[in-house]
Design a protein around this motif. Sequence first.
Motif, PDB file in Angstrom:
ATOM      1  N   GLN A   1      45.994  38.144  30.755  1.00  0.00           N
ATOM      2  CA  GLN A   1      45.324  38.760  31.787  1.00  0.00           C
ATOM      3  C   GLN A   1      45.160  37.940  33.091  1.00  0.00           C
ATOM      4  O   GLN A   1      43.824  37.628  33.589  1.00  0.00           O
ATOM      5  CB  GLN A   1      43.723  39.132  31.078  1.00  0.00           C
ATOM      6  CG  GLN A   1      43.704  40.224  30.237  1.00  0.00           C
ATOM      7  CD  GLN A   1      42.624  40.401  29.482  1.00  0.00           C
ATOM      8  OE1 GLN A   1      41.375  40.031  30.139  1.00  0.00           O
ATOM      9  NE2 GLN A   1      42.536  40.940  28.361  1.00  0.00           N
TER      10      GLN A   1
ATOM     11  N   GLN B   1      42.655  38.949  36.160  1.00  0.00           N
ATOM     12  CA  GLN B   1      41.257  38.706  35.885  1.00  0.00           C
ATOM     13  C   GLN B   1      40.899  37.122  36.175  1.00  0.00           C
ATOM     14  O   GLN B   1      40.013  36.396  36.441  1.00  0.00           O
ATOM     15  CB  GLN B   1      40.795  38.983  34.622  1.00  0.00           C
ATOM     16  CG  GLN B   1      40.782  40.565  34.470  1.00  0.00           C
ATOM     17  CD  GLN B   1      41.902  41.373  34.194  1.00  0.00           C
ATOM     18  OE1 GLN B   1      42.968  40.594  34.122  1.00  0.00           O
ATOM     19  NE2 GLN B   1      41.975  42.753  34.167  1.00  0.00           N
TER      20      GLN B   1
ATOM     21  N   SER C   1      38.790  31.327  32.276  1.00  0.00           N
ATOM     22  CA  SER C   1      40.185  31.552  32.829  1.00  0.00           C
ATOM     23  C   SER C   1      41.285  31.288  31.890  1.00  0.00           C
ATOM     24  O   SER C   1      42.330  31.968  31.558  1.00  0.00           O
ATOM     25  CB  SER C   1      40.422  30.657  34.181  1.00  0.00           C
ATOM     26  OG  SER C   1      40.532  29.440  34.033  1.00  0.00           O
TER      27      SER C   1
ATOM     28  N   LEU D   1      41.406  34.186  29.246  1.00  0.00           N
ATOM     29  CA  LEU D   1      42.099  35.326  29.988  1.00  0.00           C
ATOM     30  C   LEU D   1      43.636  35.198  29.981  1.00  0.00           C
ATOM     31  O   LEU D   1      44.533  36.104  30.015  1.00  0.00           O
ATOM     32  CB  LEU D   1      41.377  35.715  31.332  1.00  0.00           C
ATOM     33  CG  LEU D   1      39.983  35.931  31.546  1.00  0.00           C
ATOM     34  CD1 LEU D   1      39.313  36.035  32.744  1.00  0.00           C
ATOM     35  CD2 LEU D   1      39.928  37.448  30.904  1.00  0.00           C
TER      36      LEU D   1
END
Length: 169
Positions: free
Chosen positions: A56, A59, A48, A51
């Motif tokens: 992002q 996601q 995470s 991302l």
Amino acid sequence: MAAITGAVRNAVVYVLAAAAVVGLLIGYNIASDQNKQFLKTFQAFQQSQTLMQQQQYAQAEPLLKKVVEAQPHSFMALWNYGICQFGLKNYDLADQYFTKAREQRPFLLNDQLYVTQYGELLYAKGDLARAKEYLERSVSLNGGTDLAKEAKSWLDKIQAKEAQARAKP
């Protein structure tokens, strides 16, 4: 009281030894399962973070949600989930998680990154008075850093909005 001797004593020792071995095996299995769950949570958190660095957020959100569910008292998980929600423009939810993180670790009020990010969130929510308070705190924590410069930039935006509001009849 009569002393336990011979075959009875040996049986008691064997039963106790067997119980200890069974207890150790159960403990090992439980610890192994906990380690596997911790590793999965850690990997989800790491993924995470990658991302979110790439912005992002959509996601990263389900991964962080699992981390928060697995570690509901982790101020880092709560804070990062708040950042993710901020990135998704879910400002009220982001505010809830920033607040939960601060409740878990009140020292976050002395963390310049947290204070700056929370000030930016409050600005995005339109709460200029509180945003100003947090951003000024960020500057006071260490005025020479890039975060302080960023906070000053947000403070300039707030002052411009305040001046614009005063200029309107």
